[in-house]
Write a protein that holds these residues in place. Sequence first.
Motif, mmCIF file in Angstrom:
data_model
loop_
_atom_site.group_PDB
_atom_site.id
_atom_site.type_symbol
_atom_site.label_atom_id
_atom_site.label_comp_id
_atom_site.label_asym_id
_atom_site.label_seq_id
_atom_site.Cartn_x
_atom_site.Cartn_y
_atom_site.Cartn_z
ATOM 1 N N THR A 9 16.659 -0.538 -36.176
ATOM 2 C CA THR A 9 15.520 0.680 -36.478
ATOM 3 C C THR A 9 15.415 1.702 -35.654
ATOM 4 O O THR A 9 14.679 2.866 -36.495
ATOM 5 C CB THR A 9 13.466 -0.637 -36.318
ATOM 6 O OG1 THR A 9 14.168 -1.112 -34.838
ATOM 7 C CG2 THR A 9 13.814 -1.315 -37.074
ATOM 8 N N SER A 88 5.380 7.707 -41.627
ATOM 9 C CA SER A 88 5.458 6.810 -41.219
ATOM 10 C C SER A 88 3.363 6.024 -41.740
ATOM 11 O O SER A 88 3.118 4.663 -40.711
ATOM 12 C CB SER A 88 4.947 7.009 -40.039
ATOM 13 O OG SER A 88 4.298 7.344 -39.233
ATOM 14 N N ARG A 89 2.137 6.575 -42.166
ATOM 15 C CA ARG A 89 1.388 6.404 -42.735
ATOM 16 C C ARG A 89 0.363 5.694 -40.311
ATOM 17 O O ARG A 89 -0.299 4.977 -40.909
ATOM 18 C CB ARG A 89 1.534 4.534 -43.242
ATOM 19 C CG ARG A 89 1.802 4.515 -44.615
ATOM 20 C CD ARG A 89 2.057 3.056 -44.989
ATOM 21 N NE ARG A 89 2.670 3.740 -46.507
ATOM 22 C CZ ARG A 89 3.212 2.689 -47.285
ATOM 23 N NH1 ARG A 89 2.159 1.422 -46.560
ATOM 24 N NH2 ARG A 89 3.567 2.491 -48.438
ATOM 25 N N LEU A 90 0.811 6.460 -40.020
ATOM 26 C CA LEU A 90 0.056 6.806 -39.410
ATOM 27 C C LEU A 90 -1.492 7.839 -39.097
ATOM 28 O O LEU A 90 -2.046 7.117 -38.550
ATOM 29 C CB LEU A 90 0.880 7.292 -37.471
ATOM 30 C CG LEU A 90 1.785 6.372 -37.223
ATOM 31 C CD1 LEU A 90 3.098 6.985 -36.467
ATOM 32 C CD2 LEU A 90 1.218 5.299 -37.297
ATOM 33 N N LEU A 382 7.380 7.169 -31.463
ATOM 34 C CA LEU A 382 7.370 6.512 -33.886
ATOM 35 C C LEU A 382 7.708 5.476 -33.690
ATOM 36 O O LEU A 382 7.561 4.936 -34.106
ATOM 37 C CB LEU A 382 8.157 7.918 -34.187
ATOM 38 C CG LEU A 382 7.837 7.632 -36.007
ATOM 39 C CD1 LEU A 382 6.294 7.239 -36.419
ATOM 40 C CD2 LEU A 382 8.544 8.582 -36.431
ATOM 41 N N TRP A 383 8.679 5.098 -33.374
ATOM 42 C CA TRP A 383 9.674 3.582 -33.359
ATOM 43 C C TRP A 383 8.550 3.348 -32.784
ATOM 44 O O TRP A 383 8.135 1.925 -33.364
ATOM 45 C CB TRP A 383 10.751 3.910 -32.568
ATOM 46 C CG TRP A 383 11.150 2.304 -32.897
ATOM 47 C CD1 TRP A 383 12.227 1.645 -33.432
ATOM 48 C CD2 TRP A 383 11.344 1.776 -31.223
ATOM 49 N NE1 TRP A 383 12.785 0.336 -32.881
ATOM 50 C CE2 TRP A 383 12.179 0.885 -31.278
ATOM 51 C CE3 TRP A 383 10.621 1.716 -29.901
ATOM 52 C CZ2 TRP A 383 11.926 -0.765 -31.078
ATOM 53 C CZ3 TRP A 383 10.989 0.681 -29.420
ATOM 54 C CH2 TRP A 383 11.649 -0.769 -29.772
ATOM 55 N N THR A 386 5.515 2.554 -34.860
ATOM 56 C CA THR A 386 5.720 1.915 -36.404
ATOM 57 C C THR A 386 6.474 -0.207 -36.700
ATOM 58 O O THR A 386 6.204 -0.192 -37.457
ATOM 59 C CB THR A 386 6.466 2.270 -37.311
ATOM 60 O OG1 THR A 386 7.630 2.750 -35.691
ATOM 61 C CG2 THR A 386 5.064 4.004 -37.366
ATOM 62 N N VAL A 387 7.223 0.122 -35.818
ATOM 63 C CA VAL A 387 7.867 -0.768 -35.632
ATOM 64 C C VAL A 387 7.904 -1.478 -34.042
ATOM 65 O O VAL A 387 8.374 -3.379 -34.309
ATOM 66 C CB VAL A 387 9.263 -0.847 -35.603
ATOM 67 C CG1 VAL A 387 10.802 -2.275 -36.165
ATOM 68 C CG2 VAL A 387 10.063 0.136 -37.206
#
Length: 450
Positions: A9, A88-90, A382-383, A386-387
């Motif tokens: 990812t 990312s929809r943050l 960010l990783w 989101t994941v």
Amino acid sequence: MSTFQCVSTFQRLLLNFLPCFTQPSGESFLALATAWALAVGPRTVTNLVRTIGRSASKSHDAYQYFFSGAVWAMDEMWRILFNLILSSRLLARDAVIELAGDDTLVHHTGRRIFGAGIFRDAVRSTKKRVAYAFGHNWVILCVIVPIPFCPNVFVSLPVCARLRPKPPKIKGRRKQKAGATKTTVELLAEMAALVASWAPERRFRLVGDGAYASLAAQLPENMTLISRLRKDAALYAPPPTPRRKKPGRPRRKGKRLPTPVQRAKSSRLSWKKTELVLYGERVVRLLHSYQAYWYQVCPNEPIQIVIVRDPEGKHEDEFFFSTDLALSAKAVVEGYGHRWSQEVTHRQAKQQMGIDDPQARLQPAVERQAPFCLLILSLVKLWYLTVGHRSDELLAWRDAWYRHKEGVPFTDMLAALRFGSWRLWFSRGSGLAPQHSKILRPLLRALARA
């Protein structure tokens, strides 16, 4: 056997930047970016090559050349990162994008280092004593995003950075030629305009401390500013409506108003008791807001001024302003409080990501290595947001004395990436039996926090 593997990812995030490079430079980027995130120890190129290990397909000089001579543009990488954050929809599609800008000193030692000089060290300075140190002065612009699973907690992701080199010394005095070296305010205005051009249909709100208050009249049309107001600011009422048939030019300024400190001392003010969320805590403050003209900073438009008072009297009165007249007083104060997440990001870049570790001296390498570090820092955050936070292993990361906190330390974000990557190597490339890999899990968890 090399330990150089990363979770898929995070690797997919890095693949988005390959259009910025040629094929050889793209291979170097993937290797150095992954090594920068997984390295234990200083982030020098030599140690990054050690982290790559036997997976390195190039010589040490080739990785040095990636920073000092390869053809690629850092601004293009910043643009891709910014688009990744938006996708990312943050942040909601119709939400105002909050930006935070500030400068920080990155310490260095040595002679003939491009752009290095003696600057004020804000971390070690106090009200009574100003401390100075040798290093690079970086102006950094960040996007402030909320942590989706932690209400009222925000993190900053660097999306642009500029080096402010020290002006050359001539005959014992430092003389700055016109246009030779830009000020920190000019550099932040340049970066703000650049980021705003990447999404012209979106609205932006820039937050900066009092040193950047003069940006009020220099920002793009789709960007407003929140900053501190000088206690002795010369404020004016709106200019009166010009009368007809009166000789002379109409007045440009209205009546001179009291300074913010003088107005705060008035007993006729109407205060509004408001509950605020500042720095992750709920506090009660008294707010008073009004509009005025501050011609030295924003000569053409009025500003909204907010005075903040502690009802218990433990803190001094604070003064803020915003160029967005529709913004409520509560939103102005809370919006300025979001700026603290950038100060935390500066500390993370220095203590966890090794922004001051590279030993570059030439201009191309100096102007690339620190922004490269900030780029990797943003990608790790960010990783995780989101994941990475979805992993079941993260339930065991929180120490007993930190479980009451709502936020997530960056050390846990980085440790989660390292642990997932190293566990992947042990499960696929080491040839160990599953029961042995399970025994080594506590060791990997301890090393991931190193």
